[in-house]
Motif scaffolding. Structure first.
Motif, PDB file in Angstrom:
ATOM      1  N   CYS A   1       0.849  -1.196   0.000  1.00  0.00           N
ATOM      2  CA  CYS A   1       0.000   0.000   0.000  1.00  0.00           C
ATOM      3  C   CYS A   1       0.882   1.242   0.000  1.00  0.00           C
ATOM      4  O   CYS A   1       2.058   1.180   0.368  1.00  0.00           O
ATOM      5  CB  CYS A   1      -0.926   0.007   1.206  1.00  0.00           C
ATOM      6  SG  CYS A   1      -0.047   0.095   2.779  1.00  0.00           S
TER       7      CYS A   1
ATOM      8  N   LYS B   1      -3.518   1.946   4.135  1.00  0.00           N
ATOM      9  CA  LYS B   1      -4.519   2.775   3.472  1.00  0.00           C
ATOM     10  C   LYS B   1      -3.956   3.365   2.186  1.00  0.00           C
ATOM     11  O   LYS B   1      -2.763   3.267   1.905  1.00  0.00           O
ATOM     12  CB  LYS B   1      -4.978   3.886   4.417  1.00  0.00           C
ATOM     13  CG  LYS B   1      -3.847   4.674   5.070  1.00  0.00           C
ATOM     14  CD  LYS B   1      -4.351   5.568   6.180  1.00  0.00           C
ATOM     15  CE  LYS B   1      -3.198   6.275   6.881  1.00  0.00           C
ATOM     16  NZ  LYS B   1      -3.661   7.137   7.980  1.00  0.00           N
TER      17      LYS B   1
ATOM     18  N   GLU C   1      -8.546   0.434   2.248  1.00  0.00           N
ATOM     19  CA  GLU C   1      -7.741   0.337   3.463  1.00  0.00           C
ATOM     20  C   GLU C   1      -8.104  -0.918   4.229  1.00  0.00           C
ATOM     21  O   GLU C   1      -9.180  -1.488   4.047  1.00  0.00           O
ATOM     22  CB  GLU C   1      -7.898   1.574   4.351  1.00  0.00           C
ATOM     23  CG  GLU C   1      -9.273   1.779   4.932  1.00  0.00           C
ATOM     24  CD  GLU C   1      -9.333   3.026   5.819  1.00  0.00           C
ATOM     25  OE1 GLU C   1      -9.805   2.891   6.960  1.00  0.00           O
ATOM     26  OE2 GLU C   1      -8.911   4.097   5.367  1.00  0.00           O
TER      27      GLU C   1
ATOM     28  N   ASN D   1     -11.760  -4.996   7.469  1.00  0.00           N
ATOM     29  CA  ASN D   1     -12.190  -3.667   7.057  1.00  0.00           C
ATOM     30  C   ASN D   1     -13.708  -3.656   6.969  1.00  0.00           C
ATOM     31  O   ASN D   1     -14.365  -4.699   7.067  1.00  0.00           O
ATOM     32  CB  ASN D   1     -11.526  -3.227   5.749  1.00  0.00           C
ATOM     33  CG  ASN D   1     -12.179  -3.820   4.520  1.00  0.00           C
ATOM     34  OD1 ASN D   1     -13.050  -4.678   4.610  1.00  0.00           O
ATOM     35  ND2 ASN D   1     -11.763  -3.381   3.357  1.00  0.00           N
TER      36      ASN D   1
END
Length: 231
Positions: free
Chosen positions: A110, A125, A142, A152
């Protein structure tokens, strides 16, 4: 002799002038209102990353290996990091690998993440991709890792073996090797033979048991395959 005395008197005057000058300069420096230092652009960025937290270290490269009983359980690599007094660390350009005792690995990448070195909690995120060595691919905005579970509560896209689809949320139990997709799941299974038609399943929840290699769809399930439909 008179010349020597004259030289001594001159030196005394010069030394007195130098001493007075130094004292005056010191007094002037202490009484002056200091100008605030120019703010480092990185400090401004740090303040927006974790408002109210104090940065204690910064680096352009980061590599951390977590072990339990001598066995590597997690590895984190990042391009830029800032460590804070609260034990949280912000990272950019992140790649995290989770190593299971049975040889299974999960790789997470990420643009941005936060990692707590004490609790092992992490928040990824900015566009997250998770790949496992047993054929699971997950993409989402995220995801949170508490040391054992990846969770999530926002939409995800997934590819699991021959299944492709999307869901409203996920809960991946790393230790139990169980992936729960919920908040409405739509999944299409690619047929093994080109002549076969794909099958689509929709439901409120699906649970993938990776050890048993099974999947269960629950709550208001509808199956569609060509002209066939089952609710």
């Amino acid at each position: 002799r008179n010349g020597m005395q004259r030289t001594i008197r001159i030196l005394r005057v010069v030394l007195l002038v130098l001493i007075v000058g130094v004292l005056a300069y010191i007094g002037f420096s202490f009484n002056r209102t200091p100008h605030p230092p120019a703010q480092n652009p990185l400090d401004t960025d740090v303040a927006t990353q974790r408002p109210g937290d104090k940065s204690i270290a910064k680096s352009d490269k980061f590599h951390d290996v977590q072990t339990i009983g001598g066995r590597v359980v997690m590895e984190i690599v990042a391009e830029r990091v800032v460590a804070f007094a609260s034990r949280w660390t912000t990272l950019e350009g992140v790649r995290m690998t989770i190593y299971r005792a049975n040889g299974l690995t999960y790789q997470l990448s990420c643009p941005n993440a936060e990692f707590n070195s004490e609790t092992k909690e992490a928040l990824a995120k900015g566009g997250v991709k998770v790949l496992s060595s047993d054929g699971v691919e997950i993409s989402t905005a995220e995801i949170r890792f508490d040391g054992n579970r990846l969770t999530n509560d926002i939409p995800v896209q997934f590819k699991i073996d021959r299944w492709n689809g999307n869901a409203g949320a996920l809960d991946l139990d790393v230790a139990g090797e169980t992936l729960r997709l919920h908040k409405q799941v739509n999944a299409t299974m690619t047929p093994e033979q080109p002549s076969e038609q794909p099958m689509t399943l929709a439901g409120a929840e699906s649970v993938f048991h990776r050890r048993e290699n099974t999947v269960t769809f629950n709550n208001t399930v509808q199956m569609t395959r060509g002209p066939e439909s089952l609710r």
